[in-house]
Write an enzyme that holds these catalytic residues in place. Structure first.
Site, PDB file in Angstrom:
ATOM      1  N   GLU A  80       0.829  -1.202   0.000  1.00  0.00           N
ATOM      2  CA  GLU A  80       0.000   0.000   0.000  1.00  0.00           C
ATOM      3  C   GLU A  80       0.866   1.256   0.000  1.00  0.00           C
ATOM      4  OE1 GLU A  80      -3.068  -0.362  -0.422  1.00  0.00           O
ATOM      5  OE2 GLU A  80      -3.511  -2.408   0.252  1.00  0.00           O
ATOM      6  N   CYS A 143      -7.150  -2.389   9.017  1.00  0.00           N
ATOM      7  CA  CYS A 143      -5.840  -2.381   8.356  1.00  0.00           C
ATOM      8  C   CYS A 143      -5.332  -0.955   8.156  1.00  0.00           C
ATOM      9  CB  CYS A 143      -5.916  -3.099   7.006  1.00  0.00           C
ATOM     10  SG  CYS A 143      -6.136  -4.889   7.120  1.00  0.00           S
ATOM     11  N   HIS A 167      -1.094  -5.874   1.783  1.00  0.00           N
ATOM     12  CA  HIS A 167      -2.290  -6.718   1.788  1.00  0.00           C
ATOM     13  C   HIS A 167      -2.031  -8.005   0.999  1.00  0.00           C
ATOM     14  CE1 HIS A 167      -5.452  -3.647   3.116  1.00  0.00           C
ATOM     15  NE2 HIS A 167      -5.671  -4.730   3.840  1.00  0.00           N
TER      16      HIS A 167
END
Length: 214
Positions: A80, A143, A167
């Site tokens: 991310e 998250c 992820h």
């Protein structure tokens, strides 16, 4: 060079969470001769997840922190880029907490950008014939909440550290437990190998950065 990986406990009725199943396999591993990997398990809880991770950071004193979580429906390992200063999901955490359109940190920046070498991680994982691509942000559930609080803590740290969030997809054995039985998945071996590559690449890039500064 110390790398701390975190994974989440199962949630949403599943008996497994691929993040923890992969991360725990790497706990105590020394790789690339100079990289020691540690693992910690986190609850799916807005209240406790970041507290547990920051406590592990204080004990282990890592150079690199990579938080890992499940993203059901994704078909690739996805580092991310941004942690957003907002919790906004109608899903409840494992304590039953729902957070809709709430700031994570009042007065904090709208987003933090990871300082993991995400492009290099994706390339290394792809070189292992494991699907990987960059994701813009980590959603608005636990998250992302963990990712934002991690990056805020690293911003305030007096020690040089880098961190971020990755992820991972479902495990094949989870797919039979979810509504979408056609959901993509990766094996625990593939996810473990991808996270091992992420740790090695991050350590290499961070070592070079520290060497340049000194």
């Amino acid at each position: 060079m110390r790398v701390l990986l975190s994974g989440f406990a199962p949630f949403g009725g599943s008996k497994l969470n691929p993040s923890w199943e992969a991360v725990r396999r790497l706990d105590g591993i020394q790789t690339a001769d100079t990289v020691d990997i540690y693992a910690t398990k986190l609850p799916v809880s807005y209240r406790e997840a970041s507290e547990r991770l920051l406590a592990s950071i204080r004990v282990i004193c890592p150079d690199i922190v990579i938080a890992v979580g499940q993203a059901g429906g994704r078909d690739a390992i996805t580092p991310e880029i941004y942690a957003m200063n907002k919790d906004d999901s109608d899903k409840s955490d494992n304590e039953g907490t729902v957070r809709i359109n709430q700031k994570i940190l009042e007065g904090g920046p709208d987003r933090y950008m990871t300082d993991l070498p995400v492009h290099e991680i994706v390339a290394a994982v792809q070189n292992r014939n494991i699907p990987s691509r960059i994701s813009e942000h980590a959603g608005m559930f636990v998250c992302n909440d963990l990712f934002y609080k991690l990056m805020h803590a690293l911003e305030l740290s007096s020690r040089p550290m880098i961190g971020g969030f990755i992820h991972v997809p479902y495990l094949p054995e989870q797919v039979t437990d979810v509504a979408d039985t056609e959901a993509p998945s990766l094996s625990v071996d593939q996810i473990t190998e991808a996270l091992r590559e992420a740790a090695i690449v991050s350590a290499k890039v961070f070592s070079e950065k520290i060497a340049d500064i000194s």
